[in-house]
Design a protein around this motif. Sequence first.
Motif, PDB file in Angstrom:
ATOM      1  N   LEU A  22      33.304  14.338  -6.103  1.00 48.82           N
ATOM      2  CA  LEU A  22      33.568  13.123  -5.331  1.00 48.82           C
ATOM      3  C   LEU A  22      35.044  13.032  -4.952  1.00 48.82           C
ATOM      4  N   ARG A  23      35.909  13.311  -5.929  1.00 47.04           N
ATOM      5  CA  ARG A  23      37.353  13.225  -5.686  1.00 47.04           C
ATOM      6  C   ARG A  23      37.787  14.210  -4.592  1.00 47.04           C
ATOM      7  N   ARG A  24      37.293  15.441  -4.679  1.00 48.68           N
ATOM      8  CA  ARG A  24      37.649  16.458  -3.674  1.00 48.68           C
ATOM      9  C   ARG A  24      37.132  16.066  -2.292  1.00 48.68           C
ATOM     10  N   ALA A  25      35.908  15.545  -2.232  1.00 48.26           N
ATOM     11  CA  ALA A  25      35.321  15.169  -0.944  1.00 48.26           C
ATOM     12  C   ALA A  25      36.118  14.048  -0.282  1.00 48.26           C
ATOM     13  N   VAL A  26      36.493  13.041  -1.065  1.00 50.55           N
ATOM     14  CA  VAL A  26      37.256  11.922  -0.514  1.00 50.55           C
ATOM     15  C   VAL A  26      38.644  12.385  -0.088  1.00 50.55           C
ATOM     16  N   PHE A  27      39.242  13.282  -0.876  1.00 47.52           N
ATOM     17  CA  PHE A  27      40.598  13.747  -0.604  1.00 47.52           C
ATOM     18  C   PHE A  27      40.685  14.507   0.724  1.00 47.52           C
ATOM     19  N   ARG A  28      39.574  15.104   1.146  1.00 45.72           N
ATOM     20  CA  ARG A  28      39.578  15.861   2.402  1.00 45.72           C
ATOM     21  C   ARG A  28      39.537  14.953   3.634  1.00 45.72           C
ATOM     22  N   GLU A  29      39.204  13.689   3.434  1.00 49.16           N
ATOM     23  CA  GLU A  29      39.100  12.771   4.570  1.00 49.16           C
ATOM     24  C   GLU A  29      40.488  12.357   5.052  1.00 49.16           C
ATOM     25  N   ARG A  30      40.690  12.359   6.348  1.00 52.28           N
ATOM     26  CA  ARG A  30      41.969  11.934   6.909  1.00 52.28           C
ATOM     27  C   ARG A  30      42.126  10.423   6.777  1.00 52.28           C
ATOM     28  N   GLY A  31      43.348   9.980   6.519  1.00 52.48           N
ATOM     29  CA  GLY A  31      43.635   8.549   6.441  1.00 52.48           C
ATOM     30  C   GLY A  31      43.185   7.900   5.150  1.00 52.48           C
ATOM     31  N   VAL A  32      42.907   8.712   4.119  1.00 52.91           N
ATOM     32  CA  VAL A  32      42.427   8.170   2.843  1.00 52.91           C
ATOM     33  C   VAL A  32      43.405   8.526   1.733  1.00 52.91           C
ATOM     34  N   ALA A  33      43.732   7.555   0.905  1.00 55.44           N
ATOM     35  CA  ALA A  33      44.489   7.802  -0.318  1.00 55.44           C
ATOM     36  C   ALA A  33      43.525   7.624  -1.487  1.00 55.44           C
ATOM     37  N   VAL A  34      43.697   8.433  -2.527  1.00 52.81           N
ATOM     38  CA  VAL A  34      42.754   8.432  -3.646  1.00 52.81           C
ATOM     39  C   VAL A  34      43.463   7.964  -4.905  1.00 52.81           C
ATOM     40  N   ALA A  35      42.987   6.857  -5.476  1.00 51.75           N
ATOM     41  CA  ALA A  35      43.546   6.333  -6.728  1.00 51.75           C
ATOM     42  C   ALA A  35      42.639   6.736  -7.882  1.00 51.75           C
ATOM     43  N   ILE A  36      43.225   7.422  -8.862  1.00 51.89           N
ATOM     44  CA  ILE A  36      42.488   7.804 -10.068  1.00 51.89           C
ATOM     45  C   ILE A  36      42.903   6.828 -11.167  1.00 51.89           C
ATOM     46  N   VAL A  37      41.957   6.045 -11.658  1.00 53.36           N
ATOM     47  CA  VAL A  37      42.239   5.063 -12.714  1.00 53.36           C
ATOM     48  C   VAL A  37      41.512   5.517 -13.974  1.00 53.36           C
ATOM     49  N   PRO A  38      42.236   6.147 -14.898  1.00 55.72           N
ATOM     50  CA  PRO A  38      41.570   6.618 -16.123  1.00 55.72           C
ATOM     51  C   PRO A  38      41.236   5.464 -17.049  1.00 55.72           C
ATOM     52  N   THR A  39      40.088   5.561 -17.702  1.00 55.41           N
ATOM     53  CA  THR A  39      39.716   4.585 -18.729  1.00 55.41           C
ATOM     54  C   THR A  39      39.720   5.303 -20.066  1.00 55.41           C
ATOM     55  N   LEU A  40      40.657   4.921 -20.905  1.00 54.52           N
ATOM     56  CA  LEU A  40      40.804   5.531 -22.217  1.00 54.52           C
ATOM     57  C   LEU A  40      40.192   4.622 -23.277  1.00 54.52           C
ATOM     58  N   PRO A  41      39.647   5.187 -24.337  1.00 54.81           N
ATOM     59  CA  PRO A  41      39.140   4.342 -25.422  1.00 54.81           C
ATOM     60  C   PRO A  41      40.255   3.451 -25.966  1.00 54.81           C
ATOM     61  N   GLU A  42      39.943   2.188 -26.169  1.00 50.52           N
ATOM     62  CA  GLU A  42      40.866   1.217 -26.756  1.00 50.52           C
ATOM     63  C   GLU A  42      42.080   0.943 -25.875  1.00 50.52           C
ATOM     64  N   ASP A  43      42.013   1.248 -24.588  1.00 45.65           N
ATOM     65  CA  ASP A  43      43.087   0.865 -23.667  1.00 45.65           C
ATOM     66  C   ASP A  43      42.520  -0.117 -22.664  1.00 45.65           C
ATOM     67  N   ASP A  44      42.840  -1.398 -22.860  1.00 44.05           N
ATOM     68  CA  ASP A  44      42.359  -2.427 -21.952  1.00 44.05           C
ATOM     69  C   ASP A  44      43.517  -3.065 -21.192  1.00 44.05           C
ATOM     70  N   SER A  45      44.599  -2.322 -20.984  1.00 43.76           N
ATOM     71  CA  SER A  45      45.803  -2.887 -20.393  1.00 43.76           C
ATOM     72  C   SER A  45      45.589  -3.378 -18.964  1.00 43.76           C
ATOM     73  N   LEU A  46      44.636  -2.790 -18.246  1.00 45.04           N
ATOM     74  CA  LEU A  46      44.425  -3.200 -16.864  1.00 45.04           C
ATOM     75  C   LEU A  46      43.581  -4.466 -16.755  1.00 45.04           C
ATOM     76  N   VAL A  47      42.576  -4.617 -17.617  1.00 48.65           N
ATOM     77  CA  VAL A  47      41.622  -5.707 -17.451  1.00 48.65           C
ATOM     78  C   VAL A  47      41.817  -6.861 -18.432  1.00 48.65           C
ATOM     79  N   SER A  48      42.701  -6.698 -19.417  1.00 44.14           N
ATOM     80  CA  SER A  48      42.811  -7.715 -20.456  1.00 44.14           C
ATOM     81  C   SER A  48      43.636  -8.917 -20.042  1.00 44.14           C
TER      82      SER A  48
END
Length: 200
Positions: free
Chosen positions: A40-66
């Motif tokens: 999915l990441r490679r397919a989206v990356f090939r599209e022109r005008g698209v930036a790809v954000a990778i948001v990793p979810t680590l165990p016990e890391d709720d810094s983004l949603v807490s």
Amino acid sequence: TTLFRSKRGHADRIVLVVIPEKVEPLSKQRPRSVARVRHLRRAVFRERGVAVAIVPTLPEDDSLVSGRSDRHVAIVVVDGTDIVADRAKAVARLVTEEEPRLVHFDIDREETERLRASWKSDEPELELEIEPAPIRELSDSIVSFVRSTRRGHPGFVTVVRGEVVPPWWQRFLHADEAREAKAALLHEPGTAFIAVPYHL
């Protein structure tokens, strides 16, 4: 999505696609689901005008949603004063209310001095931070910088990097530094990585 317009008269629309990526120990990873995300990441990356954000979810890391993440810092990795850097800055401004930090890692002294000179003439109103890279390795330098940033300002950090995407027959000539940086940041808590491709 945002309409991006550079000082050089170039304008286009940038769409930001966010892909959450579950980070698990190797023993728990399911090869099929890992392959699906990569595809999915490679397919989206090939599209022109698209930036790809990778948001990793680590165990016990709720810094983004807490809600405990009281400050969001965007760091733009700058390699030049061209359209690639302009697009990365435009995407960084999408994801934070504050002005993004513009950082160049001093891997090659001559290249850094050329960038410093061109920055003064092309971007005099913007501050460029020059960070040392003692072992001359971009991914390690970015990780060290992210860690020191989070120590000083607890919150969520997004690293944004523009990347030239050559035609498929030239790709073997280009080092995939964006992939290396993404892999290095994947296990950093409270950190996301955005690759902003510019297709030649």
